[in-house]
Design an enzyme around this catalytic site. Sequence first.
Site, PDB file in Angstrom:
ATOM      1  N   HIS A  73      10.850 -23.311 -12.125  1.00  0.00           N
ATOM      2  CA  HIS A  73      10.420 -24.632 -11.785  1.00  0.00           C
ATOM      3  C   HIS A  73       9.257 -24.915 -11.280  1.00  0.00           C
ATOM      4  CE1 HIS A  73      14.837 -26.420 -11.145  1.00  0.00           C
ATOM      5  NE2 HIS A  73      14.864 -25.277 -12.360  1.00  0.00           N
ATOM      6  N   HIS A  94      19.708 -17.812 -17.876  1.00  0.00           N
ATOM      7  CA  HIS A  94      21.101 -18.173 -17.644  1.00  0.00           C
ATOM      8  C   HIS A  94      22.023 -16.811 -17.599  1.00  0.00           C
ATOM      9  CE1 HIS A  94      20.633 -22.842 -17.967  1.00  0.00           C
ATOM     10  NE2 HIS A  94      19.832 -22.422 -17.288  1.00  0.00           N
TER      11      HIS A  94
END
Length: 749
Positions: free
Chosen positions: A99, A275
């Site tokens: 992020h 993920h």
Amino acid sequence: MGECPFAHQANVDRKRVPAAGFGTKNSDWWPNAVKLNVLRQHQAKSDPFNAEFDYAAAFNSLDYDALKKDLTHLMTDSQDWWPADYGHYGGFFIRMSWHAAGTYRVQDGRGGGGEGQQRFAPLNSWPDNGNLDKARRLLWPIKQKYGNKISWADLLLLAGNVALESMGFKTFGFAGGRADTWEADQSTYWGGETTWLANDVRYEEGTKNGGDINDLKNRNLDHALAASHMGLIYVNPEGPNGEPDPVAAAHDIRTTFGRMAMNDEETVALIAGGHTFGKTHGAGNPDLVGPEPNGAPIEAQGFGWTSKHGSGKAGDAITSGLEVVWTSKPTEWSNLYLKYLFEFEWEHDKSPAGANQFVAKNADAIIPDPFDPSKKRRPTMLTTDLSLRYDPAYEKISRRFLENHDEFADAFARAWFQLLHRDMGPRARWLGPEVPKEILIWEDPVPTADYALVDDRDLAGLKQAIFATGVEPSKFLATAWASAASYRDSDKRGGANGARIRLAPMKDWEVNNPQQLAEVIKALEGVQQQFNSSNQGGKKISIADLIVLAGNAALEKASGLPVPFTPGRTDATQEQTEVDTFEFLKPVADGFRNYGQSTDRVCAEQILIDRANLLTLTPPELTVLIGGLRALGLNYNGSSHGVLTHRRGQLSNDFFVNLLDMSTEWKAADGGKGEVFDGVDRKSGQKKWSATRADLVFGSQAELRALAENYAQADNADKFKKDFVTAWNKVMNLDRFDVKKSNIARARF
């Protein structure tokens, strides 16, 4: 940051607060006025080191291995105030790093992790960055220990790299060298919405030229943005506008990742690789979550999102509202994410927080609970995970990665490295023992000079040879400026080094006047060939250096002042140039050369300020450069707009003198469009000059007018020339990361 509680009492708002910085502001009265604040960012006054700190030297003295060892230990050093899922912070730090870097966008190069901006608003309080304040607090003891030798910008990204390695993944490498900034960036346009997670403005703007805002599978995102909602890094994980439609979500994914310069293969690798680790958090009612760091009370000390759901942490944590664990081994590198994606059929479900997600149909409970070993759950996926299966292009790549684990690992390693380093700029900035040897095209590589550089004696002869070509000096000036001023500091791309102005796509840009450019390059190639073939003790000179040297020589002729020159630039090849992403450096309008005009959303003068910000110019530097470029006549295609002088080609302060002359009245000259103006004599009505918005702003905007007046003064004509040469030299060397700042030649008068 801690909001003042008293401002919420008795209807007190910020306009009634009798303290510095509050009250009714100029922007309240004139919200559309030209603002220069982005040209005053990151100045010495806001830097505790007074801009004299050499971060590269400090980083190179770092015990890098010891730092990585401490980071590896941190991964499993679970803290009671924010316990680690599965006893390992790996997934948490991967998200933090992702992020931090993932805000990058290729359109203007802004965003990204290069300045450690995740510490500041708005990023520190974005909904998508929920609870990442805890990740940074976990890192603080390490940052405190190593101090100035590791910046927050580097540490925020290195932590994610180490997290991957600590869970068995082999990364592609890591480069340090990102110096910290000390204030929130004000230059980045994040969108026009005023509510978190809204997206009405960005899709209204995106569909102006076609498309349907309600067509989730085909809608167009505002060209300036790279996220589907205000406050998200990329896309809504529940699906477009919260609709759990994996196929429609694929459209948003492709758009947003593409604007980060990621292709389909890199996108699949990033999502599937990232993920593989960790989980999302949506244990309960999101209404029980408190304000973000910037809205939290002062006693919270920048600690946001405090939750009243149970303990508010560990198994009770709420972040995105989604409660997904992708694999049965969330702290190990594996191919289980892709295996589960295709092995199970998926049905729509709701998280405990009410968010849309998917659960494996008729599957056994094989996923361990992060805190209770006695509990298991069924596999779960996000809407956007299923896009990798149900979008035809993504599915093909995903199945190939499933069947070829080593290929998948390599693709993820490369995509992750690109994610973290895309805004790092040239390899000359890359520091540390883990810099990969392989040269990647998105670095905008330039060769290393493997020859002796020219000295002052050589330069004198080269200048004579340059003028002997018969090319007009103004053309050398125009080419030098076009080459160097292509630089953008946001992601350190462009600039004179590499001489990419002679390559596609830059050589064909209209703003660069291709026919004139070709004439200049051909002439300079002749000078280069003659000099290099004469074997001057092994000395050579590049076209990149000659472009700047020719511009400098022409400026010396026009100003009568010496112009400093620092050799060492080299010439890139077409094969070293990523044409499709370099195309984003092409200006829509360029006020420095009076090219183009306003758009339906942005005035020409605002585009000029934006460009000046990318060139790291201060208001005085912007002002003096415009005045000088106009006097020299460096407009696109030889236009006379703004050339407020009868001595075109000579460096003078005539632009300012004549702009501020009250005997001249300015009137729109383009049928009321307000882009081009005539300056007419107030008494006779006779036309004297023509100008654009990029010219007249220096007489209309009060702060720029003050600077214009300074340079128009009778006693500042010489100062103007010296300041112009200094600013010119700055622009010519903006991309010289191969040379220490202290070694770049400076103007001496």
